[in-house]
Design a protein around this motif. Structure first.
Motif, PDB file in Angstrom:
ATOM      1  N   ILE A  66       0.948  -1.042   0.030  1.00 13.30           N
ATOM      2  CA  ILE A  66       0.238   0.120   0.099  1.00 13.30           C
ATOM      3  C   ILE A  66       0.895   1.250  -0.027  1.00 13.30           C
ATOM      4  N   PRO A  67       0.923   1.989  -1.060  1.00 12.53           N
ATOM      5  CA  PRO A  67       1.457   3.271  -1.062  1.00 12.53           C
ATOM      6  C   PRO A  67       1.573   3.940   0.190  1.00 12.53           C
ATOM      7  N   GLY A  68       2.649   4.396   0.822  1.00 11.04           N
ATOM      8  CA  GLY A  68       2.667   5.248   1.957  1.00 11.04           C
ATOM      9  C   GLY A  68       2.617   4.591   3.273  1.00 11.04           C
ATOM     10  N   ALA A  69       2.191   3.228   3.239  1.00  8.86           N
ATOM     11  CA  ALA A  69       2.188   2.549   4.496  1.00  8.86           C
ATOM     12  C   ALA A  69       3.652   2.229   5.027  1.00  8.86           C
ATOM     13  N   LEU A  70       3.812   2.236   6.481  1.00  7.06           N
ATOM     14  CA  LEU A  70       4.842   2.052   6.911  1.00  7.06           C
ATOM     15  C   LEU A  70       4.946   0.496   7.252  1.00  7.06           C
ATOM     16  N   VAL A  71       6.033  -0.189   6.688  1.00 10.69           N
ATOM     17  CA  VAL A  71       6.241  -1.743   6.860  1.00 10.69           C
ATOM     18  C   VAL A  71       6.882  -1.821   8.359  1.00 10.69           C
ATOM     19  N   VAL A  72       6.146  -2.630   9.161  1.00 12.61           N
ATOM     20  CA  VAL A  72       6.833  -3.139  10.319  1.00 12.61           C
ATOM     21  C   VAL A  72       6.529  -4.676  10.427  1.00 12.61           C
ATOM     22  N   GLU A  73       7.431  -5.468  10.629  1.00 11.55           N
ATOM     23  CA  GLU A  73       7.220  -6.943  10.822  1.00 11.55           C
ATOM     24  C   GLU A  73       6.469  -7.075  12.295  1.00 11.55           C
ATOM     25  N   ARG A  74       5.489  -7.702  12.435  1.00 10.28           N
ATOM     26  CA  ARG A  74       4.410  -8.149  13.582  1.00 10.28           C
ATOM     27  C   ARG A  74       5.349  -8.299  14.639  1.00 10.28           C
ATOM     28  N   ASN A  75       6.595  -8.847  14.652  1.00  9.75           N
ATOM     29  CA  ASN A  75       7.368  -9.036  15.927  1.00  9.75           C
ATOM     30  C   ASN A  75       8.071  -7.892  16.255  1.00  9.75           C
ATOM     31  N   GLU A  76       8.091  -6.510  15.702  1.00  7.16           N
ATOM     32  CA  GLU A  76       8.705  -5.628  16.031  1.00  7.16           C
ATOM     33  C   GLU A  76       7.695  -4.584  16.173  1.00  7.16           C
ATOM     34  N   LEU A  77       6.738  -4.695  16.275  1.00 11.72           N
ATOM     35  CA  LEU A  77       5.527  -3.468  16.146  1.00 11.72           C
ATOM     36  C   LEU A  77       5.369  -2.612  17.200  1.00 11.72           C
ATOM     37  N   GLU A  78       5.565  -3.311  18.437  1.00 11.68           N
ATOM     38  CA  GLU A  78       5.303  -2.504  19.713  1.00 11.68           C
ATOM     39  C   GLU A  78       6.488  -1.804  19.931  1.00 11.68           C
ATOM     40  N   TRP A  79       7.793  -2.159  19.624  1.00 13.03           N
ATOM     41  CA  TRP A  79       8.992  -1.475  19.642  1.00 13.03           C
ATOM     42  C   TRP A  79       8.895  -0.310  18.861  1.00 13.03           C
ATOM     43  N   ARG A  80       8.616  -0.688  17.497  1.00 16.62           N
ATOM     44  CA  ARG A  80       8.748   0.433  16.556  1.00 16.62           C
ATOM     45  C   ARG A  80       7.709   1.532  16.769  1.00 16.62           C
ATOM     46  N   LEU A  81       6.587   1.265  17.245  1.00 16.46           N
ATOM     47  CA  LEU A  81       5.484   2.371  17.536  1.00 16.46           C
ATOM     48  C   LEU A  81       5.298   2.924  18.916  1.00 16.46           C
ATOM     49  N   ASP A  82       6.007   2.454  19.739  1.00 17.26           N
ATOM     50  CA  ASP A  82       5.942   3.021  21.142  1.00 17.26           C
ATOM     51  C   ASP A  82       6.588   4.490  20.975  1.00 17.26           C
ATOM     52  N   PRO A  83       5.960   5.470  21.074  1.00 21.18           N
ATOM     53  CA  PRO A  83       6.505   6.752  21.181  1.00 21.18           C
ATOM     54  C   PRO A  83       7.621   7.045  22.001  1.00 21.18           C
ATOM     55  N   ARG A  84       7.626   6.372  23.286  1.00 18.41           N
ATOM     56  CA  ARG A  84       8.827   6.584  24.226  1.00 18.41           C
ATOM     57  C   ARG A  84       9.710   5.441  24.173  1.00 18.41           C
ATOM     58  N   GLY A  85       9.774   4.687  22.965  1.00 20.04           N
ATOM     59  CA  GLY A  85      10.566   3.408  22.772  1.00 20.04           C
ATOM     60  C   GLY A  85      11.906   3.662  22.020  1.00 20.04           C
ATOM     61  N   SER A  86      12.871   3.229  22.648  1.00 17.60           N
ATOM     62  CA  SER A  86      14.399   3.496  22.036  1.00 17.60           C
ATOM     63  C   SER A  86      14.575   3.051  20.524  1.00 17.60           C
TER      64      SER A  86
END
Length: 148
Positions: A66-86
């Motif tokens: 999907i054009p413009g969609a951020l691709v994030v593997e499911r096993n990384e999702l929480e780490w990549r989308l947590d605004p407070r995450g490193s």
């Protein structure tokens, strides 16, 4: 729930929760938020929502992106989308961000949304029918080969 003694460590533990099947779990999870269809997801993206594609690479390679969609593997999702995450993605700018999670057919995305909401991403939702519904709705899809 009653407590019993964990004989391995000598500490009190609670009884395990009553098991549920996946269908019941999905029903419970989905009752906590409003899911959206392909036209609403496209409109949300136009309005600034972040579309997040959690499909695995073989599906993206086979079916496209999907054009413009951020691709994030499911096993990384929480780490990549947590605004407070490193390890957060640059797009993970705050807990008020509207996020639309997209899996292949709209099942795994519901469980992913439950996890994101536990992180405080209270505007997270998912796409009913997933990528397959997006494509069937005639919405834009690009070849994975042309997007890399």
């Amino acid at each position: 729930m009653s407590e019993e003694l964990n004989t391995n460590r000598g500490e009190a533990v609670q009884d395990a929760p009553t098991p549920v099947g996946i269908d019941e779990l999905l029903e419970r999870v989905r009752a906590g938020y409003d899911r959206i269809g392909p036209p609403e997801a496209a409109a949300a993206a136009e309005a600034g929502a972040l579309l997040v594609d959690i499909r695995y690479a073989a599906l993206r390679d086979r079916d496209g992106l999907i054009p413009g969609a951020l691709v994030v593997e499911r096993n990384e999702l929480e780490w990549r989308l947590d605004p407070r995450g490193s390890h957060r993605a640059a797009e993970a700018v705050g807990h008020d961000l509207r996020i639309v999670v997209i899996c292949n057919e709209g099942y795994a995305s519901s469980l992913a949304v439950a996890s994101l909401r536990q992180l405080g991403l209270h505007r997270a939702t998912d796409l009913i029918g997933g990528f397959q519904a997006w494509r069937a709705g005639g919405l834009p899809v690009t070849s994975a080969a042309t997007s890399t």
